[in-house]
Motif scaffolding. Structure first.
Motif, short mmCIF file in Angstrom:
data_model
loop_
_atom_site.label_atom_id
_atom_site.label_comp_id
_atom_site.label_asym_id
_atom_site.label_seq_id
_atom_site.Cartn_x
_atom_site.Cartn_y
_atom_site.Cartn_z
N LYS A 265 0.83 -1.21 0.00
CA LYS A 265 0.00 0.00 0.00
C LYS A 265 0.86 1.26 0.00
N LEU A 266 1.92 1.24 0.79
CA LEU A 266 2.83 2.39 0.84
C LEU A 266 3.52 2.59 -0.50
N LEU A 267 3.97 1.49 -1.12
CA LEU A 267 4.63 1.59 -2.42
C LEU A 267 3.67 2.09 -3.49
N ALA A 268 2.42 1.62 -3.45
CA ALA A 268 1.42 2.08 -4.42
C ALA A 268 1.15 3.57 -4.25
N ARG A 269 1.12 4.03 -3.00
CA ARG A 269 0.87 5.45 -2.74
C ARG A 269 2.05 6.31 -3.21
N VAL A 270 3.26 5.81 -3.02
CA VAL A 270 4.45 6.57 -3.40
C VAL A 270 4.64 6.58 -4.91
N PHE A 271 4.53 5.40 -5.52
CA PHE A 271 4.85 5.29 -6.93
C PHE A 271 3.64 5.45 -7.85
N GLY A 272 2.44 5.51 -7.30
CA GLY A 272 1.24 5.70 -8.12
C GLY A 272 1.29 6.96 -8.96
N PRO A 273 1.58 8.11 -8.37
CA PRO A 273 1.67 9.32 -9.19
C PRO A 273 2.78 9.27 -10.24
N VAL A 274 3.89 8.64 -9.92
CA VAL A 274 4.98 8.51 -10.89
C VAL A 274 4.53 7.64 -12.06
N THR A 275 3.83 6.57 -11.76
CA THR A 275 3.32 5.68 -12.81
C THR A 275 2.33 6.42 -13.70
N GLU A 276 1.42 7.19 -13.11
CA GLU A 276 0.46 7.95 -13.90
C GLU A 276 1.16 8.97 -14.78
N TRP A 277 2.16 9.64 -14.23
CA TRP A 277 2.91 10.64 -15.00
C TRP A 277 3.63 9.99 -16.17
N LEU A 278 4.26 8.84 -15.92
CA LEU A 278 4.96 8.15 -17.00
C LEU A 278 3.98 7.64 -18.06
N THR A 279 2.81 7.19 -17.62
CA THR A 279 1.81 6.70 -18.57
C THR A 279 1.35 7.85 -19.47
N ARG A 280 1.10 9.02 -18.86
CA ARG A 280 0.69 10.18 -19.67
C ARG A 280 1.82 10.63 -20.60
N LEU A 281 3.05 10.55 -20.12
CA LEU A 281 4.20 10.98 -20.91
C LEU A 281 4.43 10.06 -22.11
N ILE A 282 4.34 8.78 -21.90
CA ILE A 282 4.60 7.81 -22.97
C ILE A 282 3.37 7.58 -23.83
N GLY A 283 2.22 7.45 -23.19
CA GLY A 283 1.02 7.06 -23.93
C GLY A 283 0.34 8.25 -24.43
#
Length: 75
Positions: free
Chosen positions: A57-75
């Motif tokens: 849960k902590l990892l999802a909270r920390v890396f969730g925004p990074v994953t969304e940002w990378l998804t928007r950047l790449i996709g």
């Protein structure tokens, strides 16, 4: 069970800590102490059937925004 866990952790500390102390590896000794303490606390909590928080849960909270940002950047 608790006695065995504590004896195991004391054995680990007895084997590793004196060499680090003699060589004056203070940072390594501090890191070992922190990891050792966390491991002991988690082991005792599991042995006592206490609720242990999931690190997922902590990892999802920390890396969730990074994953969304990378998804928007790449996709």
């Amino acid at each position: 069970m608790l006695i065995l866990i504590i004896l195991a952790f004391l054995g680990i500390a007895y084997l590793d800590a004196p060499e680090l102390w003699q060589k004056k590896y203070w940072r390594e000794l501090a890191v070992m102490g922190i990891v050792w303490s966390l491991g002991l606390a988690l082991s005792l909590a599991l042995a006592l059937n206490l609720p242990v928080p999931s690190p997922a849960k902590l990892l999802a909270r920390v890396f969730g925004p990074v994953t969304e940002w990378l998804t928007r950047l790449i996709g």
